[in-house]
Design a protein around this motif. Structure first.
Motif, PDB file in Angstrom:
ATOM      1  N   PRO A 198     -60.432  91.502  43.617  1.00 51.55           N
ATOM      2  CA  PRO A 198     -59.230  91.094  42.885  1.00 51.55           C
ATOM      3  C   PRO A 198     -58.597  92.236  42.100  1.00 51.55           C
ATOM      4  O   PRO A 198     -57.366  92.316  41.992  1.00 51.55           O
ATOM      5  CB  PRO A 198     -59.748  89.994  41.941  1.00 51.55           C
ATOM      6  N   ARG A 199     -59.446  93.149  41.573  1.00 52.55           N
ATOM      7  CA  ARG A 199     -58.904  94.289  40.826  1.00 52.55           C
ATOM      8  C   ARG A 199     -58.166  95.231  41.752  1.00 52.55           C
ATOM      9  O   ARG A 199     -57.138  95.827  41.378  1.00 52.55           O
ATOM     10  CB  ARG A 199     -60.042  95.028  40.109  1.00 52.55           C
ATOM     11  N   LEU A 200     -58.649  95.386  42.972  1.00 51.55           N
ATOM     12  CA  LEU A 200     -57.953  96.193  43.972  1.00 51.55           C
ATOM     13  C   LEU A 200     -56.584  95.590  44.276  1.00 51.55           C
ATOM     14  O   LEU A 200     -55.564  96.297  44.293  1.00 51.55           O
ATOM     15  CB  LEU A 200     -58.789  96.273  45.248  1.00 51.55           C
ATOM     16  N   ALA A 201     -56.559  94.292  44.513  1.00 53.43           N
ATOM     17  CA  ALA A 201     -55.298  93.613  44.818  1.00 53.43           C
ATOM     18  C   ALA A 201     -54.312  93.749  43.670  1.00 53.43           C
ATOM     19  O   ALA A 201     -53.108  93.989  43.877  1.00 53.43           O
ATOM     20  CB  ALA A 201     -55.564  92.135  45.113  1.00 53.43           C
ATOM     21  N   CYS A 233     -56.187  88.488  49.729  1.00 50.94           N
ATOM     22  CA  CYS A 233     -54.892  87.900  50.103  1.00 50.94           C
ATOM     23  C   CYS A 233     -54.246  87.163  48.927  1.00 50.94           C
ATOM     24  O   CYS A 233     -53.032  87.226  48.730  1.00 50.94           O
ATOM     25  CB  CYS A 233     -55.064  86.956  51.292  1.00 50.94           C
ATOM     26  N   ALA A 234     -55.079  86.480  48.154  1.00 53.50           N
ATOM     27  CA  ALA A 234     -54.546  85.757  47.000  1.00 53.50           C
ATOM     28  C   ALA A 234     -53.892  86.713  46.009  1.00 53.50           C
ATOM     29  O   ALA A 234     -52.869  86.389  45.395  1.00 53.50           O
ATOM     30  CB  ALA A 234     -55.671  84.981  46.311  1.00 53.50           C
ATOM     31  N   GLY A 235     -54.461  87.912  45.872  1.00 52.19           N
ATOM     32  CA  GLY A 235     -53.915  88.878  44.924  1.00 52.19           C
ATOM     33  C   GLY A 235     -52.778  89.702  45.472  1.00 52.19           C
ATOM     34  O   GLY A 235     -52.080  90.392  44.713  1.00 52.19           O
ATOM     35  N   LEU A 236     -52.571  89.683  46.804  1.00 47.54           N
ATOM     36  CA  LEU A 236     -51.534  90.512  47.415  1.00 47.54           C
ATOM     37  C   LEU A 236     -50.227  89.768  47.677  1.00 47.54           C
ATOM     38  O   LEU A 236     -49.273  90.365  48.181  1.00 47.54           O
ATOM     39  CB  LEU A 236     -52.043  91.093  48.739  1.00 47.54           C
TER      40      LEU A 236
END
Length: 884
Positions: free
Chosen positions: A532-535, A562-565
């Motif tokens: 998530p931190r990457l996204a 995907c959720a974070g992007l």
């Protein structure tokens, strides 16, 4: 030694504590604040195996020698003393009736001949216990601490070892005899040490003390700070800002950090950004505790610097009183106590911390240049012993960092400062011109210690390093790397590979990722919490392309990604070889149809997507929100079963797809039939279709011919390589290609079982005037010189527009050279010619070179792996655009 004596010996011992040493083992054990250090194996196992548990387990299993190895401050001594206290209280190690505790540094001072009984007497143990141990050695445990402080070898080779407990011998011989089982055979031994050369002489179970992992650090900080929010803030800052993650595992280092942070937090001061700043605070505190004048403080630091250098160069961990007087300490009486540990019984003095030893050496270097050579010679002399000297020099070279010390010890030598800065600048510039990644890491760490953005921009020109690549970095490397990139600002590309990416690593890299247009994180392993931190980092910055090839994400981690992007500005996402299945395609579908998604290219090669997964992706192409233009699906377990859905998506009127690669999928002739129906549809916008090794035969070519003849056909690139099309199928393909206005610009028919007849038809097609083909790849079709001749004739024809021709491994010989050279000279468009893996010989070289010189448009001729001898290499070398 009986149990009551153990408790008396350990719990009543007095050890003076400073901010360098933390709480004494006695204090930690007595206050019940003991937190077990962990073994190195705990990093890879959920069991979080503690040093205590590992030692007890080995001794309980009958292991006769256990060696506890760990760096300075990793909790070895405290663990040993806790083990002894637990035994004395009857809580553990019930199989031992006798325990003897020794310090190697005490053994080091013993001289003359002595028996085992006398040796034990010197260490305050009871003689009657020794007599009983001789009779029952299996009931005895000998605990030795501090092997690294022992100056004698434990090598048994060439020695007559003792076997009689009453036999008199030197202390070193007695120790070797005990540890190697000659004396008191059957007794158990526990040895604790920092890494040292004597380890190679000790066999048995080895326990590596890692120290504290995150759960232990959290417990430690919460026990140190009364306010849990302050404890969390301090821990977060230590792990993410200082960037020296290796030190965070040390209980002693944690104690020192907490001590300094508490003082700074209480006074609302800024917390240190680097290790150098931390030690500036520590040294300031220690100097102030001496209550000396500025002049005497300066003399004290210079004396400490002399001692530090001596200990590093001569590999002495301790100095005698005579030696320290030669450094200038005789003027200070006890003022050096906060810095040095005094062993009254041994009449020796040693540094409490090797890090402080290196720091005072760095400060002394800047205080008085007359005592030291130039920086390069100083670093070279101390190389291998003082591991962080250059880092401390870098930090102290910046006025903002050393200014607090100047009020205590006076001004630093300006010539020394100037000399160091010149060395740092020239050395860094030279390092960054090369490709040694380890040297790059070190350079970035030095710049991080300085904390001067202007200096970073001066040393690392953005144009010189538009792409910064790092392999296998640790957390501290990532801290320094991120700092440098943030100083430089927006950049084209950042690549990090070969790492196990934990959450903390991703958090420190996040600012650097956000500033990079292309982020390449291939060949990494991602901790779930890091995804998530990457996204978030990608979504908040300027990143347009993210490459996660071979990162083994799996479906669950991809779901988080995907959720974070969904709110990102990504145009390209590469998920090749990420261990994905059809289950991930729901998340990819959601990402592709997000209202603000800008994703235009998706690569999911070498994943087990299957027809079920691909059908879900086809649903995305029906959505007007989907902007996907390129889809790479090599080796995804697809069959003809999903091609109808794909064809329907292409004809939906909403699909923006321009390019798809279906290499190594069993599409088959029936799958191609479905695709060809789509290629004839006016809504289909596909421009590039790759069907490399897709199980096709000549039967599919009738469908391709029909598609090629359609007025709505829009393909510019068609790759049918590694399919058994044969002569009949290829000739039908040529008929379709001959349609006036056919848009095909690139055709790949590598290893398609083509014949001389097909090559003749292709040559005719290229000369026709209606063909717009610019790239033709027909290698690995074994047609020989006669088969390829029609293509040479076509290349030189004025109507041919070919720019690249690949006839690799077509069995060409020197017999084709005249036609080949005529083609090269006569072509107005040809730029690249691929002739690898044929049978041209030295005789062909002069003519080929001359033909290349006669056509200035030719950019490259590849002649690799032909039958040339070394005699013509020099001649080929003279032609820059020939590869051989």
């Amino acid at each position: 030694m009986d149990k009551a004596a153990v408790l008396t010996h350990i719990l009543r011992s007095k050890v003076r504590s400073t901010c360098l040493g933390g709480d004494s083992p006695v204090s930690v054990i007595s206050s019940k604040k003991y937190i077990p250090a962990l073994t190195a194996e705990a990093q890879d196992h959920e069991s979080m195996s503690s040093v205590d548990h590992a030692i007890r387990g080995a001794l309980s299993d009958g292991t006769r020698l256990v060696v506890l190895v760990g760096p300075e401050g990793s909790g070895k001594t405290t663990a040993l003393q806790k083990l002894l206290v637990d035994w004395a209280k009857g809580e553990h190690l019930h199989n031992f009736s006798f325990v003897f505790h020794f310090q190697f540094k005490e053994m080091d001072s013993l001289e003359g001949q002595l028996s085992l009984e006398t040796l034990i007497q010197y260490s305050r143990h009871q003689v009657h216990s020794v007599l009983r141990v001789v009779e029952r050695p299996d009931d005895a445990l000998f605990v030795f601490d501090g092997l690294d402080e022992y100056s004698h070898s434990l090598d048994p080779a060439g020695r007559a070892l003792c076997s009689d407990a009453s036999q008199a011998a030197s202390a070193p011989l007695l120790l070797v005899s005990l540890l190697h089982g000659s004396l008191l055979k059957g007794a158990a031994f526990l040895v604790a040490t920092r890494p040292t050369g004597n380890l190679k002489f000790l066999s048995g179970a080895r326990v590596e003390a890692l120290g504290f992992l995150k759960p232990q650090r959290e417990a430690f900080f919460n026990s140190f700070f009364a306010d849990s929010s302050v404890a969390s803030r301090a821990l977060l800052h230590m792990e993410r800002t200082l960037g020296f993650y290796d030190f965070c595992t040390s209980p002693r280092f944690c104690w020192t950090v907490c001590f300094v942070y508490r003082s700074l937090i209480d006074s609302n001061a800024k917390l240190p950004e680097t290790l150098s700043q931390l030690f500036v605070e520590i040294l300031s505190h220690l100097i102030q505790s001496t209550s000396l004048t500025q002049d005497w403080n300066r003399k004290l630091v210079l004396a400490l610097g002399r001692m530090a250098s001596y200990c590093f160069l001569d590999k002495h961990s301790r100095c005698t009183k005579e030696q320290i007087n030669s450094f200038g300490f005789q003027q200070f009486l006890t003022a050096f106590a906060p810095f040095l540990r005094v062993e009254a019984e041994l009449e020796t003095v040693s540094f409490r911390s090797q890090l402080m030893q290196e720091f005072v050496l760095a400060l002394a270097f800047f205080l008085d240049g007359s005592e030291y050579e130039d920086v390069e010679k100083v670093l070279d002399k101390h190389k291998g012993a003082a591991k962080f000297l250059d880092l401390f020099l870098s930090g102290l070279s910046e006025p903002e960092q050393h200014r607090p010390l100047e009020t205590l010890v006076g001004e630093l030598d300006p010539d020394q400062m100037k000399g160091f800065r010149s060395w740092l600048k020239s050395g860094s510039e030279e390092t960054l011109k090369g490709y040694d990644k380890n040297k790059h890491y070190r350079c970035f760490r030095l710049l991080h210690q300085v904390q001067n953005a202007s200096l970073v921009k001066e040393i690392v020109p953005p144009l010189a390093h538009a792409c910064i690549y790092h392999r296998n970095p640790g957390l501290q490397d990532c801290v320094a790397l991120s700092y440098v990139i943030v100083c430089l600002g927006e950049r084209d590309r950042l690549s990090v590979s070969g790492a196990t990416v934990i959450k903390e690593m991703m958090e420190v890299l996040a600012p650097a990722l956000s500033l990079s247009h292309v982020v390449e994180l291939s060949d990494n392993s991602f901790q779930t919490e890091a995804v998530p931190r990457l996204a978030s980092a990608v979504s908040s910055g300027v990143t347009r392309e993210l490459n996660l090839t071979r990162s083994h994400l799996g479906d669950e981690k991809l779901k988080r990604l995907c959720a974070g992007l969904k709110d990102s500005k990504l145009h390209r996402l590469n998920l090749g070889s990420c261990r994905l299945t059809a289950a991930c395609c729901d998340d990819l579908l959601s990402l592709l149809t997000s209202e603000i998604s800008q994703l235009q290219a998706l690569e999911i090669t070498f994943n087990q997507i299957g027809d079920r997964g691909f059908k879900k992706l086809c649903k995305a192409m029906h959505s007007p929100l989907c902007r996907l233009q390129e889809l790479q699906m090599q080796t995804c377990d697809l069959t003809a079963a999903s091609m109808e859905d794909f064809a329907a998506a292409l004809c939906s009127g909403h699909s923006q797809l321009r390019k798809i690669n279906l290499t190594h999928n069993t599409v088959g002739d029936s799958g191609v039939k479905a695709l060809c129906n789509a290629l004839k549809h006016p809504f289909c916008k596909l421009q590039s279709l790759t069907l490399y090794d897709c199980g096709l035969t000549g039967a599919c070519c009738s469908h391709l011919k029909e598609a090629l003849m359609s007025e709505h056909f829009s393909l510019l690139e068609l790759d049918l390589s590694l399919n058994d099309l044969g002569q009949e199928g290829a000739l039908m393909l040529c008929q379709g290609l001959s349609r006036p206005g056919c848009p095909i610009r690139s055709l790949s028919l590598t290893r398609c079982e083509l014949t001389q007849t097909v090559f003749k038809e292709l040559g005719s097609l290229l000369r026709s005037g209606s063909c717009q083909m610019m790239f033709l790849l027909v290698g690995l079709n074994k047609v020989g010189d006669e088969g390829v001749r029609p293509l040479w004739d076509a290349v030189s024809h004025p109507s041919c527009s070919l720019e690249e021709l690949n006839v690799e491994m077509t069995r060409l010989t020197d017999a084709c050279v005249e036609d080949l050279c005529a083609a090269v000279r006569g072509s107005r468009t040809l730029k690249r010619l691929e002739l690898r893996n044929n049978s041209l010989t030295d005789a062909a070289v002069p003519a080929v070179i001359q033909a290349m010189r006669d056509n200035p448009n030719m950019e490259e001729l590849n002649l690799k792996y032909n039958d040339f001898s070394e005699d013509v290499f020099e001649m080929l070398e003279e032609c820059d655009n020939i590869r051989y």
